[in-house]
Design a protein around this motif. Sequence first.
Motif, PDB file in Angstrom:
ATOM      1  N   VAL A 206       0.843  -1.203   0.000  1.00 13.40           N
ATOM      2  CA  VAL A 206       0.000   0.000   0.000  1.00 13.40           C
ATOM      3  C   VAL A 206       0.874   1.247   0.000  1.00 13.40           C
ATOM      4  CG1 VAL A 206      -1.664   1.355   1.332  1.00 13.40           C
ATOM      5  CG2 VAL A 206      -1.985  -1.120   1.078  1.00 13.40           C
ATOM      6  N   LYS A 207       1.893   1.257   0.814  1.00 14.33           N
ATOM      7  CA  LYS A 207       2.813   2.402   0.850  1.00 14.33           C
ATOM      8  C   LYS A 207       3.444   2.626  -0.519  1.00 14.33           C
ATOM      9  CE  LYS A 207       6.742   1.982   3.068  1.00 14.33           C
ATOM     10  NZ  LYS A 207       7.746   1.928   4.179  1.00 14.33           N
ATOM     11  N   ARG A 208       3.863   1.543  -1.147  1.00 13.40           N
ATOM     12  CA  ARG A 208       4.487   1.646  -2.465  1.00 13.40           C
ATOM     13  C   ARG A 208       3.491   2.187  -3.500  1.00 13.40           C
ATOM     14  NH1 ARG A 208       6.570  -2.993  -2.462  1.00 13.40           N
ATOM     15  NH2 ARG A 208       5.143  -4.191  -3.773  1.00 13.40           N
ATOM     16  N   PHE A 209       2.271   1.674  -3.458  1.00 13.77           N
ATOM     17  CA  PHE A 209       1.249   2.139  -4.407  1.00 13.77           C
ATOM     18  C   PHE A 209       0.991   3.633  -4.224  1.00 13.77           C
ATOM     19  CE2 PHE A 209      -3.149   3.115  -5.528  1.00 13.77           C
ATOM     20  CZ  PHE A 209      -3.222   2.624  -6.819  1.00 13.77           C
ATOM     21  N   ILE A 210       0.838   4.075  -2.993  1.00 16.01           N
ATOM     22  CA  ILE A 210       0.568   5.490  -2.726  1.00 16.01           C
ATOM     23  C   ILE A 210       1.722   6.365  -3.204  1.00 16.01           C
ATOM     24  CG2 ILE A 210       0.298   7.199  -0.870  1.00 16.01           C
ATOM     25  CD1 ILE A 210      -1.376   5.092   0.643  1.00 16.01           C
ATOM     26  N   ASN A 211       2.941   5.909  -2.970  1.00 13.69           N
ATOM     27  CA  ASN A 211       4.108   6.703  -3.366  1.00 13.69           C
ATOM     28  C   ASN A 211       4.318   6.746  -4.877  1.00 13.69           C
ATOM     29  OD1 ASN A 211       4.759   7.412  -0.738  1.00 13.69           O
ATOM     30  ND2 ASN A 211       6.117   5.650  -0.439  1.00 13.69           N
ATOM     31  N   GLU A 212       3.808   5.727  -5.580  1.00 15.08           N
ATOM     32  CA  GLU A 212       4.035   5.648  -7.028  1.00 15.08           C
ATOM     33  C   GLU A 212       2.916   6.251  -7.860  1.00 15.08           C
ATOM     34  OE1 GLU A 212       4.758   1.543  -7.830  1.00 15.08           O
ATOM     35  OE2 GLU A 212       6.798   1.557  -6.973  1.00 15.08           O
ATOM     36  N   LEU A 215      -2.181  10.579  -6.088  1.00 13.46           N
ATOM     37  CA  LEU A 215      -3.486  10.538  -5.434  1.00 13.46           C
ATOM     38  C   LEU A 215      -3.784  11.888  -4.809  1.00 13.46           C
ATOM     39  CD1 LEU A 215      -3.230   7.080  -3.587  1.00 13.46           C
ATOM     40  CD2 LEU A 215      -4.117   7.545  -5.887  1.00 13.46           C
ATOM     41  N   SER A 216      -5.048  12.150  -4.577  1.00 13.18           N
ATOM     42  CA  SER A 216      -5.429  13.396  -3.911  1.00 13.18           C
ATOM     43  C   SER A 216      -4.874  13.391  -2.489  1.00 13.18           C
ATOM     44  CB  SER A 216      -6.952  13.533  -3.872  1.00 13.18           C
ATOM     45  OG  SER A 216      -7.506  12.599  -2.960  1.00 13.18           O
ATOM     46  N   SER A 217      -4.752  14.558  -1.921  1.00 15.33           N
ATOM     47  CA  SER A 217      -4.243  14.648  -0.547  1.00 15.33           C
ATOM     48  C   SER A 217      -5.171  13.913   0.415  1.00 15.33           C
ATOM     49  CB  SER A 217      -4.090  16.117  -0.133  1.00 15.33           C
ATOM     50  OG  SER A 217      -5.322  16.808  -0.253  1.00 15.33           O
ATOM     51  N   LEU A 218      -6.470  13.952   0.150  1.00 14.92           N
ATOM     52  CA  LEU A 218      -7.431  13.250   1.005  1.00 14.92           C
ATOM     53  C   LEU A 218      -7.212  11.739   0.932  1.00 14.92           C
ATOM     54  CD1 LEU A 218      -9.972  12.966   2.772  1.00 14.92           C
ATOM     55  CD2 LEU A 218     -11.357  13.207   0.679  1.00 14.92           C
ATOM     56  N   SER A 219      -7.118  11.203  -0.274  1.00 17.85           N
ATOM     57  CA  SER A 219      -6.919   9.758  -0.452  1.00 17.85           C
ATOM     58  C   SER A 219      -5.597   9.322   0.177  1.00 17.85           C
ATOM     59  CB  SER A 219      -6.920   9.384  -1.932  1.00 17.85           C
ATOM     60  OG  SER A 219      -8.179   9.646  -2.519  1.00 17.85           O
ATOM     61  N   ARG A 220      -4.565  10.114  -0.048  1.00 19.31           N
ATOM     62  CA  ARG A 220      -3.241   9.780   0.482  1.00 19.31           C
ATOM     63  C   ARG A 220      -3.261   9.799   2.015  1.00 19.31           C
ATOM     64  NH1 ARG A 220       2.092   9.742  -1.146  1.00 19.31           N
ATOM     65  NH2 ARG A 220       3.577  10.313   0.494  1.00 19.31           N
ATOM     66  N   ARG A 221      -3.829  10.851   2.568  1.00 25.98           N
ATOM     67  CA  ARG A 221      -3.869  10.993   4.030  1.00 25.98           C
ATOM     68  C   ARG A 221      -4.635   9.839   4.676  1.00 25.98           C
ATOM     69  NH1 ARG A 221      -5.758  15.639   3.916  1.00 25.98           N
ATOM     70  NH2 ARG A 221      -7.962  15.268   4.374  1.00 25.98           N
ATOM     71  N   GLU A 222      -5.795   9.512   4.108  1.00 25.13           N
ATOM     72  CA  GLU A 222      -6.608   8.421   4.655  1.00 25.13           C
ATOM     73  C   GLU A 222      -5.896   7.075   4.483  1.00 25.13           C
ATOM     74  OE1 GLU A 222      -9.589   8.378   6.262  1.00 25.13           O
ATOM     75  OE2 GLU A 222      -9.539  10.557   6.349  1.00 25.13           O
ATOM     76  N   GLY A 223      -5.286   6.880   3.323  1.00 25.00           N
ATOM     77  CA  GLY A 223      -4.641   5.613   3.037  1.00 25.00           C
ATOM     78  C   GLY A 223      -3.440   5.325   3.919  1.00 25.00           C
ATOM     79  N   LEU A 224      -2.793   6.375   4.424  1.00 22.32           N
ATOM     80  CA  LEU A 224      -1.584   6.210   5.226  1.00 22.32           C
ATOM     81  C   LEU A 224      -1.825   6.204   6.727  1.00 22.32           C
ATOM     82  CD1 LEU A 224       0.871   8.520   3.227  1.00 22.32           C
ATOM     83  CD2 LEU A 224       0.959   6.020   3.364  1.00 22.32           C
ATOM     84  N   LYS A 225      -3.053   6.388   7.162  1.00 20.48           N
ATOM     85  CA  LYS A 225      -3.323   6.543   8.595  1.00 20.48           C
ATOM     86  C   LYS A 225      -2.803   5.391   9.438  1.00 20.48           C
ATOM     87  CE  LYS A 225      -7.241   9.726   9.021  1.00 20.48           C
ATOM     88  NZ  LYS A 225      -8.688   9.836   9.293  1.00 20.48           N
ATOM     89  N   VAL A 226      -3.109   4.168   9.032  1.00 19.86           N
ATOM     90  CA  VAL A 226      -2.688   3.004   9.814  1.00 19.86           C
ATOM     91  C   VAL A 226      -1.180   2.825   9.733  1.00 19.86           C
ATOM     92  CG1 VAL A 226      -2.798   0.486   9.990  1.00 19.86           C
ATOM     93  CG2 VAL A 226      -4.890   1.809   9.668  1.00 19.86           C
ATOM     94  N   ILE A 227      -0.627   3.022   8.552  1.00 18.16           N
ATOM     95  CA  ILE A 227       0.815   2.867   8.365  1.00 18.16           C
ATOM     96  C   ILE A 227       1.580   3.866   9.224  1.00 18.16           C
ATOM     97  CG2 ILE A 227       2.694   3.027   6.691  1.00 18.16           C
ATOM     98  CD1 ILE A 227       0.681   2.092   4.555  1.00 18.16           C
ATOM     99  N   LYS A 228       1.141   5.091   9.223  1.00 19.25           N
ATOM    100  CA  LYS A 228       1.811   6.112  10.050  1.00 19.25           C
ATOM    101  C   LYS A 228       1.646   5.805  11.530  1.00 19.25           C
ATOM    102  CE  LYS A 228       1.927  10.152   7.032  1.00 19.25           C
ATOM    103  NZ  LYS A 228       1.505  11.560   6.868  1.00 19.25           N
ATOM    104  N   GLY A 229       0.458   5.307  11.876  1.00 21.47           N
ATOM    105  CA  GLY A 229       0.182   5.012  13.276  1.00 21.47           C
ATOM    106  C   GLY A 229       1.025   3.879  13.833  1.00 21.47           C
ATOM    107  N   THR A 230       1.506   3.020  12.937  1.00 23.30           N
ATOM    108  CA  THR A 230       2.333   1.884  13.383  1.00 23.30           C
ATOM    109  C   THR A 230       3.812   2.095  13.004  1.00 23.30           C
ATOM    110  OG1 THR A 230       1.710   0.728  11.328  1.00 23.30           O
ATOM    111  CG2 THR A 230       0.468   0.196  13.319  1.00 23.30           C
ATOM    112  N   ASN A 231       4.124   3.354  12.602  1.00 22.20           N
ATOM    113  CA  ASN A 231       5.510   3.702  12.271  1.00 22.20           C
ATOM    114  C   ASN A 231       6.089   2.834  11.164  1.00 22.20           C
ATOM    115  OD1 ASN A 231       5.735   5.773  14.268  1.00 22.20           O
ATOM    116  ND2 ASN A 231       5.925   4.169  15.822  1.00 22.20           N
ATOM    117  N   LYS A 232       5.234   2.486  10.196  1.00 25.04           N
ATOM    118  CA  LYS A 232       5.705   1.655   9.102  1.00 25.04           C
ATOM    119  C   LYS A 232       5.911   2.463   7.821  1.00 25.04           C
ATOM    120  CE  LYS A 232       3.843  -2.700  10.817  1.00 25.04           C
ATOM    121  NZ  LYS A 232       2.865  -3.776  10.640  1.00 25.04           N
ATOM    122  N   ILE A 233       6.298   3.717   7.985  1.00 26.76           N
ATOM    123  CA  ILE A 233       6.583   4.556   6.824  1.00 26.76           C
ATOM    124  C   ILE A 233       7.829   5.379   7.095  1.00 26.76           C
ATOM    125  CG2 ILE A 233       5.113   6.457   7.641  1.00 26.76           C
ATOM    126  CD1 ILE A 233       4.309   6.852   4.687  1.00 26.76           C
TER     127      ILE A 233
END
Length: 233
Positions: A206-212, A215-233
């Motif tokens: 998911v991180k790779r897809f978002i970075n490649e 996406l809109s800032s809204l889609s990106r922000r929502e898509g990364l919430k769990v990843i950021k919350g678990t320090n996986k970015i």
Amino acid sequence: MHEKNSIDEYIENITKIYLEEANSEYAPKMEQYMRNKFEFFGIKAQPRRKATRKFMRKNNRPSYDEVDIVIKKLWNLSEREYQYFAMELLERYRNEFTKDIIKLFEYMITDKSWWDTIDRISKKLVGEYFKFFPGERDYYIESWVDSGNIWLQRTTLLFQLAYKEDTDVQLLFNLIKRLKDIDEFFIQKAIGWSLREYSKIDPEIVKRFINEHELSSLSRREGLKVIKGTNKI
């Protein structure tokens, strides 16, 4: 359905319960929350479900052959609680679904459309239907993506929300790529939500897809919430 009860009597009995449970204090607040698109009796979810539970029981509810009629009758009534009941009732027939029930889902998605019904229909009804009838999936997904209807398009993004490891991630990513440039909040939010949910399974992809992809800032922000919350970015 119990022989002495007609569909109209069934709905009349539900109405009686709703009138007894109606709350004039909550109703305007619920209407405002839904941007005054629908009328409400003012019954919160838990009391509503408790009050109408008996109408969900197998010996009290309509037969599967009557489902199309009863759901459409409920859908055409003004107060939103009727649509909530209709969705939850339809879920009780999950093991009886036939191929043509998808037409009823389409009707529900495209009539009185708003996020509160679309999200439940997508996950609880359409998602289950495609598990039972996988051969129908691609036809309807293609049709809905190309429909120009944002609620059908949102459904394509959300129907796999409960699939977890069984998510067809390539289908999801392809749908996002096709819909990501639509300037519509409910599409962009759904893109982010679907990515966030799958990031619980495979955060790296998911991180790779978002970075490649752009996406809109809204889609990106929502898509990364769990990843950021678990320090996986």
